[in-house]
Design a protein around this motif. Structure first.
Motif, PDB file in Angstrom:
ATOM      1  N   VAL A  31       6.274   2.669   0.365  1.00  0.00           N
ATOM      2  CA  VAL A  31       5.315   1.564   0.389  1.00  0.00           C
ATOM      3  C   VAL A  31       5.285   0.906   1.772  1.00  0.00           C
ATOM      4  CG1 VAL A  31       4.744  -0.710  -0.576  1.00  0.00           C
ATOM      5  CG2 VAL A  31       5.608   1.108  -2.072  1.00  0.00           C
ATOM      6  N   VAL A  32       4.088   0.533   2.203  1.00  0.00           N
ATOM      7  CA  VAL A  32       3.894  -0.211   3.454  1.00  0.00           C
ATOM      8  C   VAL A  32       3.387  -1.611   3.099  1.00  0.00           C
ATOM      9  CG1 VAL A  32       2.625  -0.313   5.626  1.00  0.00           C
ATOM     10  CG2 VAL A  32       3.332   1.897   4.714  1.00  0.00           C
ATOM     11  N   ILE A  33       3.944  -2.635   3.729  1.00  0.00           N
ATOM     12  CA  ILE A  33       3.484  -4.018   3.531  1.00  0.00           C
ATOM     13  C   ILE A  33       2.578  -4.382   4.698  1.00  0.00           C
ATOM     14  CG2 ILE A  33       4.138  -6.413   3.172  1.00  0.00           C
ATOM     15  CD1 ILE A  33       5.058  -4.525   0.961  1.00  0.00           C
ATOM     16  N   MET A  34       1.333  -4.775   4.389  1.00  0.00           N
ATOM     17  CA  MET A  34       0.332  -5.020   5.424  1.00  0.00           C
ATOM     18  C   MET A  34      -0.191  -6.455   5.351  1.00  0.00           C
ATOM     19  SD  MET A  34      -1.825  -1.446   5.077  1.00  0.00           S
ATOM     20  CE  MET A  34      -2.578  -1.659   6.699  1.00  0.00           C
ATOM     21  N   SER A  35      -0.370  -7.058   6.514  1.00  0.00           N
ATOM     22  CA  SER A  35      -0.994  -8.382   6.594  1.00  0.00           C
ATOM     23  C   SER A  35      -2.508  -8.212   6.609  1.00  0.00           C
ATOM     24  CB  SER A  35      -0.546  -9.116   7.861  1.00  0.00           C
ATOM     25  OG  SER A  35       0.845  -9.330   7.842  1.00  0.00           O
ATOM     26  N   MET A  36      -3.201  -9.144   5.952  1.00  0.00           N
ATOM     27  CA  MET A  36      -4.657  -9.108   5.917  1.00  0.00           C
ATOM     28  C   MET A  36      -5.222  -9.979   7.035  1.00  0.00           C
ATOM     29  SD  MET A  36      -5.264  -7.145   3.329  1.00  0.00           S
ATOM     30  CE  MET A  36      -7.029  -7.440   3.205  1.00  0.00           C
ATOM     31  N   VAL A  42       0.852  -1.196   0.000  1.00  0.00           N
ATOM     32  CA  VAL A  42       0.000   0.000   0.000  1.00  0.00           C
ATOM     33  C   VAL A  42       0.888   1.247   0.000  1.00  0.00           C
ATOM     34  CG1 VAL A  42      -1.778   1.253   1.295  1.00  0.00           C
ATOM     35  CG2 VAL A  42      -1.750  -1.246   1.322  1.00  0.00           C
ATOM     36  N   PRO A  43       0.553   2.271  -0.791  1.00  0.00           N
ATOM     37  CA  PRO A  43       1.300   3.536  -0.702  1.00  0.00           C
ATOM     38  C   PRO A  43       1.188   4.120   0.707  1.00  0.00           C
ATOM     39  CG  PRO A  43      -0.121   3.513  -2.643  1.00  0.00           C
ATOM     40  CD  PRO A  43      -0.510   2.338  -1.812  1.00  0.00           C
ATOM     41  N   LYS A  44       2.265   4.692   1.211  1.00  0.00           N
ATOM     42  CA  LYS A  44       2.272   5.199   2.585  1.00  0.00           C
ATOM     43  C   LYS A  44       1.176   6.229   2.847  1.00  0.00           C
ATOM     44  CE  LYS A  44       6.870   4.365   4.452  1.00  0.00           C
ATOM     45  NZ  LYS A  44       8.148   4.965   4.934  1.00  0.00           N
ATOM     46  N   GLY A  45       0.836   7.030   1.849  1.00  0.00           N
ATOM     47  CA  GLY A  45      -0.175   8.061   2.053  1.00  0.00           C
ATOM     48  C   GLY A  45      -1.600   7.587   1.856  1.00  0.00           C
ATOM     49  N   HIS A  46      -1.781   6.312   1.526  1.00  0.00           N
ATOM     50  CA  HIS A  46      -3.118   5.757   1.258  1.00  0.00           C
ATOM     51  C   HIS A  46      -3.910   5.615   2.552  1.00  0.00           C
ATOM     52  CE1 HIS A  46      -6.200   3.052  -0.345  1.00  0.00           C
ATOM     53  NE2 HIS A  46      -5.734   3.301  -1.557  1.00  0.00           N
ATOM     54  N   ALA A  47      -5.233   5.782   2.447  1.00  0.00           N
ATOM     55  CA  ALA A  47      -6.098   5.662   3.628  1.00  0.00           C
ATOM     56  C   ALA A  47      -5.967   4.297   4.291  1.00  0.00           C
ATOM     57  CB  ALA A  47      -7.549   5.930   3.229  1.00  0.00           C
ATOM     58  N   LEU A  48      -5.753   3.239   3.494  1.00  0.00           N
ATOM     59  CA  LEU A  48      -5.640   1.896   4.060  1.00  0.00           C
ATOM     60  C   LEU A  48      -4.417   1.746   4.964  1.00  0.00           C
ATOM     61  CD1 LEU A  48      -6.575  -0.233   0.921  1.00  0.00           C
ATOM     62  CD2 LEU A  48      -7.855  -0.136   3.074  1.00  0.00           C
ATOM     63  N   SER A 107       8.496  -6.772  -8.625  1.00  0.00           N
ATOM     64  CA  SER A 107       9.263  -5.522  -8.663  1.00  0.00           C
ATOM     65  C   SER A 107       8.458  -4.416  -9.329  1.00  0.00           C
ATOM     66  CB  SER A 107      10.583  -5.734  -9.418  1.00  0.00           C
ATOM     67  OG  SER A 107      11.416  -6.629  -8.736  1.00  0.00           O
ATOM     68  N   THR A 108       7.785  -4.758 -10.422  1.00  0.00           N
ATOM     69  CA  THR A 108       6.960  -3.774 -11.124  1.00  0.00           C
ATOM     70  C   THR A 108       5.777  -3.339 -10.261  1.00  0.00           C
ATOM     71  OG1 THR A 108       7.560  -4.755 -13.247  1.00  0.00           O
ATOM     72  CG2 THR A 108       5.622  -3.339 -13.215  1.00  0.00           C
ATOM     73  N   ILE A 109       5.146  -4.303  -9.604  1.00  0.00           N
ATOM     74  CA  ILE A 109       4.008  -3.984  -8.734  1.00  0.00           C
ATOM     75  C   ILE A 109       4.443  -3.025  -7.625  1.00  0.00           C
ATOM     76  CG2 ILE A 109       2.405  -4.942  -7.023  1.00  0.00           C
ATOM     77  CD1 ILE A 109       2.241  -7.453  -8.801  1.00  0.00           C
ATOM     78  N   LEU A 110       5.565  -3.308  -6.973  1.00  0.00           N
ATOM     79  CA  LEU A 110       6.053  -2.446  -5.898  1.00  0.00           C
ATOM     80  C   LEU A 110       6.371  -1.042  -6.417  1.00  0.00           C
ATOM     81  CD1 LEU A 110       8.346  -4.931  -3.968  1.00  0.00           C
ATOM     82  CD2 LEU A 110       6.284  -3.840  -3.072  1.00  0.00           C
ATOM     83  N   SER A 111       6.965  -0.973  -7.587  1.00  0.00           N
ATOM     84  CA  SER A 111       7.301   0.323  -8.162  1.00  0.00           C
ATOM     85  C   SER A 111       6.043   1.143  -8.437  1.00  0.00           C
ATOM     86  CB  SER A 111       8.095   0.134  -9.458  1.00  0.00           C
ATOM     87  OG  SER A 111       8.338   1.364 -10.095  1.00  0.00           O
ATOM     88  N   LEU A 112       5.046   0.505  -9.042  1.00  0.00           N
ATOM     89  CA  LEU A 112       3.802   1.215  -9.363  1.00  0.00           C
ATOM     90  C   LEU A 112       3.041   1.613  -8.107  1.00  0.00           C
ATOM     91  CD1 LEU A 112       2.629  -0.871 -12.454  1.00  0.00           C
ATOM     92  CD2 LEU A 112       3.758   1.360 -12.441  1.00  0.00           C
TER      93      LEU A 112
END
Length: 229
Positions: A183-188, A97-103, A156-161
């Protein structure tokens, strides 16, 4: 003993020669994959290690055709007439998730919370079984029709986008070890998708160097932990 005879003896003992190993790039940042390569270099300093990054499907094809001696493969079938394997790690699907995203501010994210999210998603052709399994789990958790705005060929592409704010995306949990700053990596909370990683090789491959590699991998700490689990 002549130099040629000595060289042949080293090859026969699995101390020399060439070992061709495939691996998925997203499994190579931490844990069993890099640890096994380092162990190989320490134990067989006179041997050549040829490393090939490839998808699991590409590795399976290369193993069957003899272009690889071994590969680190996700979701290997339990039985295969041509190939043998040992489980070496258990990884999991997580959300980038982008760091600035609401999630990024939500403490316990559930699949239903992603209904309005824009996704960067991998193409089905890259991993059909995994793609279908992930879609099924999303549907079951309330994310019935993910809004895919862009495909990313690999992690790599997914993380970049994602880092540039194009959306959120599914990645291997190991992505946190090479995650872009934005980018933040979050567990569901409600997505349990283990990714079993196995070392795979052809049953009829009699390379002594391969046998030594296969023998060393189970001695690594991460593999022992998987077996105990």
């Amino acid at each position: 003993m002549s130099e040629a005879a000595a060289r042949a003896a080293r090859v026969a003992r699995g101390q020399s020669g060439t070992l061709r190993v495939g691996f998925t790039e997203n499994a190579s940042w931490r844990g069993i994959v890099p640890d096994s390569f380092r162990r190989f270099r320490e134990r067989q300093p006179d041997a050549e290690l040829q490393l090939t990054p490839a998808t699991s499907l590409e590795q399976i094809e290369a193993l069957r055709s003899g272009r690889l001696d071994a590969g680190f493969v996700f979701n290997m079938p339990k039985t295969d007439a041509e190939l043998d394997h040992i489980p070496v790690a258990m990884q999991h699907v997580e959300l980038a998730v982008p760091k600035g995203h609401a999630l990024a501010r939500v403490k316990n994210v559930r699949l239903r919370d992603l209904v309005d999210a824009s996704f960067v998603w991998f193409p089905r052709r890259e991993a059909p079984a995994f793609y279908d399994r992930l879609m099924h789990e999303c549907f079951r958790g309330g994310l019935k029709s993910p809004r895919i705005v862009q495909e990313g060929l690999n992690e790599s592409t997914i993380l970049s986008l994602v880092s540039h704010g194009m959306g959120v995306g599914w990645v291997n949990g190991t992505a946190r070890w090479r995650c872009p700053e934005g980018v933040v990596i979050m567990s569901m909370v409600d997505l349990d998708m283990p990714l079993p990683l196995a070392l795979v090789w052809r049953r009829d491959n009699t390379s002594p160097l391969l046998a030594n590699f296969i023998g060393e991998v189970p001695r690594l700490a991460d593999v022992r932990a998987v077996k105990k689990g």
